[in-house]
Design an enzyme around this catalytic site. Structure first.
Site, mmCIF file in Angstrom:
data_model
loop_
_atom_site.group_PDB
_atom_site.id
_atom_site.type_symbol
_atom_site.label_atom_id
_atom_site.label_comp_id
_atom_site.label_asym_id
_atom_site.label_seq_id
_atom_site.Cartn_x
_atom_site.Cartn_y
_atom_site.Cartn_z
ATOM 1 N N LYS A 102 31.265 19.313 -6.651
ATOM 2 C CA LYS A 102 30.184 18.334 -6.790
ATOM 3 C C LYS A 102 30.690 17.104 -7.531
ATOM 4 O O LYS A 102 31.484 17.225 -8.481
ATOM 5 C CB LYS A 102 29.018 18.992 -7.545
ATOM 6 C CG LYS A 102 27.757 18.141 -7.617
ATOM 7 C CD LYS A 102 26.612 18.914 -8.271
ATOM 8 C CE LYS A 102 25.346 18.096 -8.397
ATOM 9 N NZ LYS A 102 24.236 18.850 -9.011
ATOM 10 N N SER A 150 19.829 18.970 -6.651
ATOM 11 C CA SER A 150 20.719 17.857 -6.423
ATOM 12 C C SER A 150 22.067 18.227 -5.814
ATOM 13 O O SER A 150 22.774 17.343 -5.324
ATOM 14 C CB SER A 150 20.951 17.120 -7.733
ATOM 15 O OG SER A 150 21.629 17.953 -8.660
ATOM 16 N N SER A 162 19.222 22.852 -9.433
ATOM 17 C CA SER A 162 20.055 22.126 -8.468
ATOM 18 C C SER A 162 21.128 22.926 -7.756
ATOM 19 O O SER A 162 21.727 22.427 -6.807
ATOM 20 C CB SER A 162 20.726 20.940 -9.151
ATOM 21 O OG SER A 162 19.817 19.883 -9.190
HETATM 22 N N1 GLN Z 1 15.130 18.660 -9.482
HETATM 23 C C1 GLN Z 1 15.383 18.710 -10.881
HETATM 24 C C2 GLN Z 1 15.503 17.327 -11.455
HETATM 25 O O1 GLN Z 1 15.352 16.429 -10.722
HETATM 26 C C3 GLN Z 1 16.613 19.524 -11.150
HETATM 27 C C4 GLN Z 1 17.872 18.790 -10.980
HETATM 28 C C5 GLN Z 1 19.083 19.547 -11.429
HETATM 29 O O2 GLN Z 1 19.053 20.765 -11.592
HETATM 30 N N2 GLN Z 1 20.150 18.811 -11.674
HETATM 31 O O3 GLN Z 1 15.708 17.117 -12.591
#
Ligand code: GLN
Length: 485
Positions: A79, A154, A178
Site C-alpha cells: 500500500k 482505503s 481499511s
Molecule cells: N473508512 C475509515 C476512515 O475513513 C477507515 C479508514 C482506514 O481504516 N484507514 O477513516
C-alpha cells in the site's frame, strides 16, 4: 497452470520445489497487470524492471539457501502509505506526489529479508481516509468483480490487486476497517492485527493510536503466513510489543470444537443488508456444526463507535498532517510571495476535500472551547467500548459478525454523502478503538454476484483464535474465493 491463481503459499512451494522460477512468477503477475490495469487501476506505481531483476537475485538466494521463507519469491504489492526506500510513496495525495522515502518501513525490511519481490505500490484513499479508494489523487480503483463498483477502502488497491491476480499477496493498513472492508468487497481475506503486533515504523501516520499494518491474501493461510513474517517487536515503534516474531501457522488446525463464539444482537438490526445478514448467519451455523458454541449477547457502547472514531481519528489526523507544509518534503506551491502564503497555498492545493474535511473536524474537536465536549467525550466512549469488549470476552473466545453492512457500492455513490460513508464503518471501527485483532474472509455472494465478508474479532493477541475459526470455516466451505473476476 495459471500462476496468478495459486495461493501465495502454493506459489512459494512451487518456487522452492523448482517447478516455477521467481522470474516466471513475477512475469505472470506483470502480464495480468499489463492486461487489466487500465480497467482496474490497482497501482499508483508499478516496478516492472526492478521486480524482474530482483526476481533473479531472489532465485539465486533461494538456490543458495539464503531465503528459506515459505513466501520467498512471491510477488507482493505494498500500500502506498508504507515507506519504501527509493520508491515513490504518495499516500495517494498530491502533497506527497513526488515523495521518495530515504528508508524502508519495518514491514518492507521484513518482506525483503524473506525474499519476497515487491511489484509496486497500491492505490488507496488519500492518507487512508475513506472507504472506497475514490479519494485518491491518482484516480479511482475499480472492483474487479464489477468495474462499475468500488473496491472498498482505503486499501482498495491492495484488495483489488490480490482479487485480480495483479499480486500474489499484499500489505494494507487499517485504521478503522481499511484492510477488512476492501477485503470483503473484493472477495479476499484480510487481517487487522492487535495494536502493537506489527511495527508502524515507516507507515505514514493517519491516526497513530488506531493505525496498523496487516496482510491481504487469497485465503486464511496466506494471511497467517504473511502476518507471521511481519509481526514482532521493533524498538523504532514504541507501541510495538517487544516480542520475537509470532507464529500463526500453528493455529490452522481446522478444529473449533468447544470454541465459544459470541454474536452481538445489535449487529443484525436495521441498516444491515438482508443478504449479508443471511450469509453471515449461515457461516455461524457452519461453525456451530463443527462444534463451536454460539451465543448471542449485547455489545453496548458500540452504538457510539462511529462518532467516537471520527472524532478521535480526525483529531489525530489534524495533528499528524500538520507536518505537510511545503518546507520539509513533498509538494510546495510555486510562486508564493511570503511564508504564510506558501503554507496556505501548499495545503490548499496539496490536499483533497476529504482530507481537508477531516483536518477541520479534528482542529474543531481539539479547540479549547470544544475539547471537553467532543474529544474528551470520545475518549471516554472509547474506554467504554473497550470495557464492553472485555466483558464480552469473559464469556466468549471470539465475536462473529459482518464486515460491512452492504456489498460493494456503485462508483460515485458515497462521495456526495460523506456521512453515509462514515456509517458504513459501523462494524469495523470499534475493533480499532479497542485495539483488537479481526479477520475478514469471504462467506458467499449476494444476488448481484458480489462478495460478502464475514468478520471474526478476537481478544487482544487472540489472532490464533480467529485464524483457527476462519481456517475451519474456509476448509469446511471449500474457500469462497473463486477468482471469478
Ligand atoms: N473508512 C475509515 C476512515 O475513513 C477507515 C479508514 C482506514 O481504516 N484507514 O477513516
Amino acid at each position: 497452470m495459471d500462476i496468478t491463481k495459486l495461493t501465495a503459499l502454493e506459489l512459494g512451494r512451487q518456487i522452492r520445489a523448482g517447478g516455477v522460477s521467481v522470474r516466471e512468477a513475477v512475469e505472470a503477475h506483470l502480464a495480468v497487470i499489463r492486461e487489466k490495469e487500465n480497467d482496474y487501476h490497482c497501482y499508483i506505481t508499478v516496478r516492472k524492471e526492478e521486480a524482474l531483476s530482483r526476481a533473479d537475485a531472489v532465485q539465486e538466494g533461494i538456490l543458495s539457501g539464503q531465503y528459506t521463507s515459505p513466501l520467498a519469491g512471491v510477488p507482493v504489492a505494498v500500500k502506498d502509505n508504507i515507506c519504501t526506500k527509493a520508491v515513490r510513496t504518495t499516500c495517494a495525495s498530491k502533497i506527497l506526489g513526488d515523495f521518495v522515502p530515504p528508508y524502508d518501513a519495518a514491514v518492507v525490511e521484513r518482506l525483503t529479508a524473506a525474499g519476497m519481490v515487491m511489484l509496486g505500490k497500491t492505490n488507496m484513499d488519500e492518507f487512508a481516509m475513506g472507504s472506497t479508494t475514490e479519494t485518491s489523487y491518482f484516480g479511482v480503483t475499480k472492483n474487479p468483480w464489477d468495474i462499475t463498483r468500488v473496491p472498498g477502502g482505503s486499501s482498495g488497491g491492495s484488495a483489488a490487486a490480490v482479487a485480480a491476480g495483479e499480486a500474489g499477496i499484499a500489505l494494507g493498513s487499517d485504521t478503522g476497517g481499511s484492510i477488512r472492508q476492501p477485503s470483503a468487497f473484493c472477495g479476499v481475506t484480510g487481517i487487522k492485527p492487535t495494536y502493537g503486533t506489527v511495527s508502524r515504523y515507516g507507515l505514514i501516520a493517519y491516526a497513530s493510536s488506531l493505525d496498523g499494518i496487516g496482510p491481504v491474501g487469497k485465503d486464511v493461510a496466506d494471511c497467517a503466513a504473511l502476518l507471521s513474517l511481519i509481526s514482532g517487536g521493533d524498538r523504532r515503534d514504541s507501541t510495538s510489543v517487544p516480542q520475537d516474531r509470532f507464529d500463526y501457522m500453528g493455529a490452522l488446525k481446522g478444529d473449533v470444537r468447544g470454541m465459544r463464539i459470541g454474536i452481538p444482537k445489535g449487529y443484525f438490526q436495521a441498516g444491515l443488508d438482508a443478504q449479508v445478514a443471511d450469509a453471515v448467519l449461515a457461516a455461524a451455523k457452519v461453525l456451530k456444526e463443527k462444534g463451536a458454541l454460539l451465543s448471542e449477547f449485547d455489545l453496548d457502547a458500540v452504538d457510539y463507535a462511529v462518532p467516537a472514531y471520527y472524532v478521535i481519528a480526525s483529531a489525530e489526523a489534524s495533528s499528524n498532517l500538520s507536518r505537510y507544509d511545503g518546507v520539509k518534503y513533498g509538494f510546495c506551491a510555486p510562486d508564493h510571495k511570503d511564508l504564510q502564503e506558501m503554507y496556505k497555498r501548499t495545503r490548499t492545493e496539496g490536499f483533497g476535500d476529504e482530507v481537508k474535511r477531516r483536518m477541520m473536524i479534528g482542529a474543531f474537536v481539539l479547540s479549547s472551547g470544544y475539547y471537553d465536549a467532543y474529544y474528551n467525550k470520545a475518549l471516554k466512549v472509547r474506554a467504554l467500548i473497550r470495557q464492553s469488549f472485555d466483558r464480552a470476552f469473559e464469556n466468549c473466545d471470539l465475536i462473529l459478525g459482518p464486515t460491512a453492512p452492504t456489498t460493494a457500492m456503485k462508483l460515485g455513490e458515497s462521495l456526495s454523502d460523506p456521512l453515509k460513508m462514515y456509517l458504513g464503518d459501523i462494524y469495523t471501527v470499534a475493533v480499532n478503538l479497542a485495539g483488537l485483532p479481526a479477520i475478514s474472509l469471504p462467506c458467499g455472494c449476494d444476488d448481484q454476484g458480489l462478495p460478502i465478508g464475514l468478520q471474526l474479532i478476537g481478544k487482544p493477541f487472540g489472532e490464533r483464535d480467529i485464524l483457527r475459526a476462519a481456517y475451519c470455516y474456509e476448509q469446511e466451505t471449500g474457500g469462497a474465493f473463486c477468482g471469478r473476476c
